[in-house]
Design a protein around this motif. Sequence first.
Motif, PDB file in Angstrom:
ATOM      1  N   ASP A 189       0.828  -1.198   0.000  1.00  0.00           N
ATOM      2  CA  ASP A 189       0.000   0.000   0.000  1.00  0.00           C
ATOM      3  C   ASP A 189       0.869   1.256   0.000  1.00  0.00           C
ATOM      4  OD1 ASP A 189      -2.416  -1.191  -0.118  1.00  0.00           O
ATOM      5  OD2 ASP A 189      -3.081  -0.672   1.898  1.00  0.00           O
ATOM      6  N   LEU A 190       0.435   2.229  -0.797  1.00  0.00           N
ATOM      7  CA  LEU A 190       1.066   3.538  -0.742  1.00  0.00           C
ATOM      8  C   LEU A 190       0.861   4.096   0.663  1.00  0.00           C
ATOM      9  CD1 LEU A 190       2.394   5.810  -2.559  1.00  0.00           C
ATOM     10  CD2 LEU A 190       0.086   6.760  -2.726  1.00  0.00           C
ATOM     11  N   ARG A 193       0.091   9.823   1.033  1.00  0.00           N
ATOM     12  CA  ARG A 193      -1.199  10.177   0.425  1.00  0.00           C
ATOM     13  C   ARG A 193      -1.773  11.452   1.021  1.00  0.00           C
ATOM     14  NH1 ARG A 193      -2.749   4.912   1.941  1.00  0.00           N
ATOM     15  NH2 ARG A 193      -4.508   5.805   3.087  1.00  0.00           N
ATOM     16  N   GLY A 194      -1.740  11.552   2.343  1.00  0.00           N
ATOM     17  CA  GLY A 194      -2.294  12.716   3.009  1.00  0.00           C
ATOM     18  C   GLY A 194      -3.751  12.926   2.635  1.00  0.00           C
ATOM     19  N   LYS A 252      -1.621  16.174  -8.840  1.00  0.00           N
ATOM     20  CA  LYS A 252      -0.754  16.836  -7.867  1.00  0.00           C
ATOM     21  C   LYS A 252       0.687  16.939  -8.336  1.00  0.00           C
ATOM     22  CE  LYS A 252       0.221  16.910  -2.911  1.00  0.00           C
ATOM     23  NZ  LYS A 252       0.069  16.209  -1.618  1.00  0.00           N
ATOM     24  N   ALA A 253       1.106  16.015  -9.183  1.00  0.00           N
ATOM     25  CA  ALA A 253       2.470  16.033  -9.729  1.00  0.00           C
ATOM     26  C   ALA A 253       2.491  15.182 -10.983  1.00  0.00           C
ATOM     27  CB  ALA A 253       3.469  15.491  -8.712  1.00  0.00           C
ATOM     28  N   TRP A 279       4.584  11.471  -6.040  1.00  0.00           N
ATOM     29  CA  TRP A 279       3.322  11.942  -5.469  1.00  0.00           C
ATOM     30  C   TRP A 279       3.367  13.420  -5.098  1.00  0.00           C
ATOM     31  CZ3 TRP A 279      -1.141   9.010  -4.918  1.00  0.00           C
ATOM     32  CH2 TRP A 279      -2.177   9.565  -4.165  1.00  0.00           C
ATOM     33  N   ASN A 280       4.398  13.794  -4.339  1.00  0.00           N
ATOM     34  CA  ASN A 280       4.546  15.176  -3.893  1.00  0.00           C
ATOM     35  C   ASN A 280       5.702  15.856  -4.626  1.00  0.00           C
ATOM     36  OD1 ASN A 280       2.548  15.307  -1.613  1.00  0.00           O
ATOM     37  ND2 ASN A 280       3.829  13.630  -0.847  1.00  0.00           N
ATOM     38  N   ILE A 281       5.510  17.100  -5.026  1.00  0.00           N
ATOM     39  CA  ILE A 281       6.580  17.860  -5.663  1.00  0.00           C
ATOM     40  C   ILE A 281       7.572  18.317  -4.588  1.00  0.00           C
ATOM     41  CG2 ILE A 281       7.129  19.981  -6.926  1.00  0.00           C
ATOM     42  CD1 ILE A 281       4.411  19.690  -8.317  1.00  0.00           C
TER      43      ILE A 281
END
Length: 482
Positions: free
Chosen positions: A88-89, A94-95, A406-407, A431-433
């Motif tokens: 799982d991510l 994920r936030g 998101k990215a 996932w996040n920049i």
Amino acid sequence: MDPIQLNQARVTRRQLFGKTATGLGIAALSSLIKNDALAGNSNAPAIPGYPTSTPHAKRVIYLWQGGGPSHVDLFDPKPLLQKMAMQDLPESIRGTTRLSTMTSGNKAWPIIPALKPFRKNGKSGIEISDMLPHTAAIADDLCLIRSMNTEAVNHAPGVTFFLTGSQIPGRPSLGAWTTYGLGSESEDLPAFVVMTSSDRQKSCGQLFFDYYWGSGFLPSRYQGVRFRSTGDPVPYLTNPNGVSQAARRSLLDDIRSINQAHLADYGDPEIDTRISQYEMAYRMQTSVPDLLDLSDEPQHILDLYGPDVLEKGSFANNCLMARRLIERGTRFVQLMHAGWDQHNNLHTQLAIQCKDTDQPSAALVTDLKQRGLLDDTLVIWGGEFGRTPFGQGDPTNPKGRDHFGKAFSLWMAGGGVKAGHVHGATDDFAWNITQDPVHVHDHQATILHLLGIDHTKLTYRYQGRQFRLTDVHGHVVKGILA
């Protein structure tokens, strides 16, 4: 004084109410009367003084990839995804990220690693997936942005946002703003041309709406002209049976006289648009057949674009047509290609989609470069968002990836951007920049800057306010400028 200026000086009560009732309004009319293009000079910049700075690019070819190409599989290598396959991510990653309703309620988030290996390419060492071997071969010509981001999570709002600056339809498109500001370099072809294509199996295509290339509240002369893949590229381009070219010319002259009288009396800019479009259509009767005649293309050029190049309506054929259009003075060419929406067929369709688009995209850049056109032609390749690093569907055997804004990644080439350059970065899960985010409005501001236009100054008054492509947002991404 032209008819529109003259009309401003003498507006009758009936005309005043007529203009207001149709939504044009005196304010909108006054913002148009100094527009040189409305006087019939299609080559003149629409706004005096534009471009406002020395342009790096004179023209744009936008290779739109509808559906959301998977940055995880194609442009943004993440070795950790391979190590954590089917785990799982993490929730900490994920936030509270907004996702589409297709996966936002998931209870499992199984990671799918990239389908094929990534390799370093060229002197720049840019890593690109083995699924795009031809694109990889031109890595040293590319400016790859890995930090794009958007608020949109569904297709139509996402495309509309990228191409018009708003997720809600009705605003002028990027191509319309460009031609409004810069005018045309061609007397015989439209300044803004659109062509569409889709994956060969039409398994995951998205609809293409006219407002993706529309003029919104700008005069309609700035909307894109769509070339069709079957029959006449533009409806009614050929004369009806029994109508000679001389008869067509005589008919157009009479219609023009009537329209000019109406324009002088009423002053509606759309009448001027009608006049100019009739004339353009007449000239296109000669220019378009020449454009479509590929007999002058050497075999090695046809081979460069791949086996589908002679198939009308294919992405390969459209790419070659894009080059021929900009050679003849078209300012903005928008190729709309559908097929990247792999929710449940990632393992089969992604490869097919890459095969359809990889070679023609790279060929276009190579072709422009060897003709000396790449330096002042901006080529852009990308879609409305990317795809999730986790799989969609059965958590024990996921078949696809969901939308992810998101990215994600897109690439640019030529026209004043850094070659062989990677801009921005994401975390180990794509996932996040983590470095140099580029928002949709930043992307739009940068395109206009490369064309010599300050995005904060290219505005149009409508319904009581000044509108611009980037709304009240956007900054030029200086890190990608050559």
